[in-house]
Scaffold this motif. Structure first.
Motif, PDB file in Angstrom:
ATOM      1  N   LEU A  18       0.861  -1.157   0.114  1.00  0.00           N
ATOM      2  CA  LEU A  18      -0.003  -0.013  -0.041  1.00  0.00           C
ATOM      3  C   LEU A  18       0.799   1.161   0.127  1.00  0.00           C
ATOM      4  CD1 LEU A  18      -1.412  -2.195   2.188  1.00  0.00           C
ATOM      5  CD2 LEU A  18      -3.135  -0.737   2.035  1.00  0.00           C
ATOM      6  N   VAL A  19       0.540   2.080  -1.034  1.00  0.00           N
ATOM      7  CA  VAL A  19       1.158   3.595  -0.999  1.00  0.00           C
ATOM      8  C   VAL A  19       0.643   4.576  -0.899  1.00  0.00           C
ATOM      9  CG1 VAL A  19       2.796   4.545  -2.462  1.00  0.00           C
ATOM     10  CG2 VAL A  19       3.040   2.165  -2.244  1.00  0.00           C
ATOM     11  N   THR A  20       1.065   5.634  -0.270  1.00  0.00           N
ATOM     12  CA  THR A  20       0.225   7.002  -0.081  1.00  0.00           C
ATOM     13  C   THR A  20       1.305   8.241  -0.377  1.00  0.00           C
ATOM     14  OG1 THR A  20      -1.680   8.036   0.853  1.00  0.00           O
ATOM     15  CG2 THR A  20      -0.064   7.299   2.329  1.00  0.00           C
ATOM     16  N   LYS A  21       0.536   9.287  -0.744  1.00  0.00           N
ATOM     17  CA  LYS A  21       1.258  10.622  -0.729  1.00  0.00           C
ATOM     18  C   LYS A  21       1.160  11.337   0.240  1.00  0.00           C
ATOM     19  CE  LYS A  21       2.679  12.175  -4.712  1.00  0.00           C
ATOM     20  NZ  LYS A  21       2.731  13.090  -5.927  1.00  0.00           N
ATOM     21  N   SER A  22       2.037  12.070   1.054  1.00  0.00           N
ATOM     22  CA  SER A  22       1.663  12.743   2.225  1.00  0.00           C
ATOM     23  C   SER A  22       1.396  14.176   1.845  1.00  0.00           C
ATOM     24  CB  SER A  22       2.757  12.926   3.325  1.00  0.00           C
ATOM     25  OG  SER A  22       3.961  13.595   2.769  1.00  0.00           O
ATOM     26  N   SER A  23       0.850  15.046   2.609  1.00  0.00           N
ATOM     27  CA  SER A  23       0.517  16.372   2.122  1.00  0.00           C
ATOM     28  C   SER A  23       1.931  17.216   1.817  1.00  0.00           C
ATOM     29  CB  SER A  23      -0.184  17.057   3.447  1.00  0.00           C
ATOM     30  OG  SER A  23      -1.493  16.410   3.459  1.00  0.00           O
ATOM     31  N   SER A  24       2.935  16.775   2.118  1.00  0.00           N
ATOM     32  CA  SER A  24       4.352  17.283   1.981  1.00  0.00           C
ATOM     33  C   SER A  24       4.769  16.950   0.573  1.00  0.00           C
ATOM     34  CB  SER A  24       5.262  17.425   2.889  1.00  0.00           C
ATOM     35  OG  SER A  24       5.525  16.045   3.353  1.00  0.00           O
TER      36      SER A  24
END
Length: 81
Positions: A18-24
């Motif tokens: 599972l992969v996600t991009k942070s707000s930064s």
């Protein structure tokens, strides 16, 4: 993941990533391998589960080969932050 808080998933027979991009805009991955355990990584390049699944030194069943790296390095799996 095309934006912050979107999740990309790559389910396979012997692991799931599972992969996600942070707000930064930092790309984070978590992977659980059938016999190797759970690992974490920061991913450079395209932020998606396919890219994370291809991190060098990863085997489909056991996860990373060799000793886990530090979590501060990009494109390496670690078992602790």
């Amino acid at each position: 993941s095309t934006g912050a808080k979107n999740v990309s998933v790559n389910p396979q027979a012997t692991y799931v990533v599972l992969v996600t991009k942070s707000s930064s805009n930092t790309c984070y991955a978590i992977a659980d391998f059938a016999t190797g355990g759970t690992f974490f990584a920061k991913v450079s390049g395209t932020c998606d589960a396919t890219t994370a699944s291809a991190i060098t030194g990863t085997t489909a069943t056991n996860g990373p080969t060799g000793a886990p790296a530090t979590a501060s390095a990009n494109d390496t799996w670690s078992q602790a932050w």
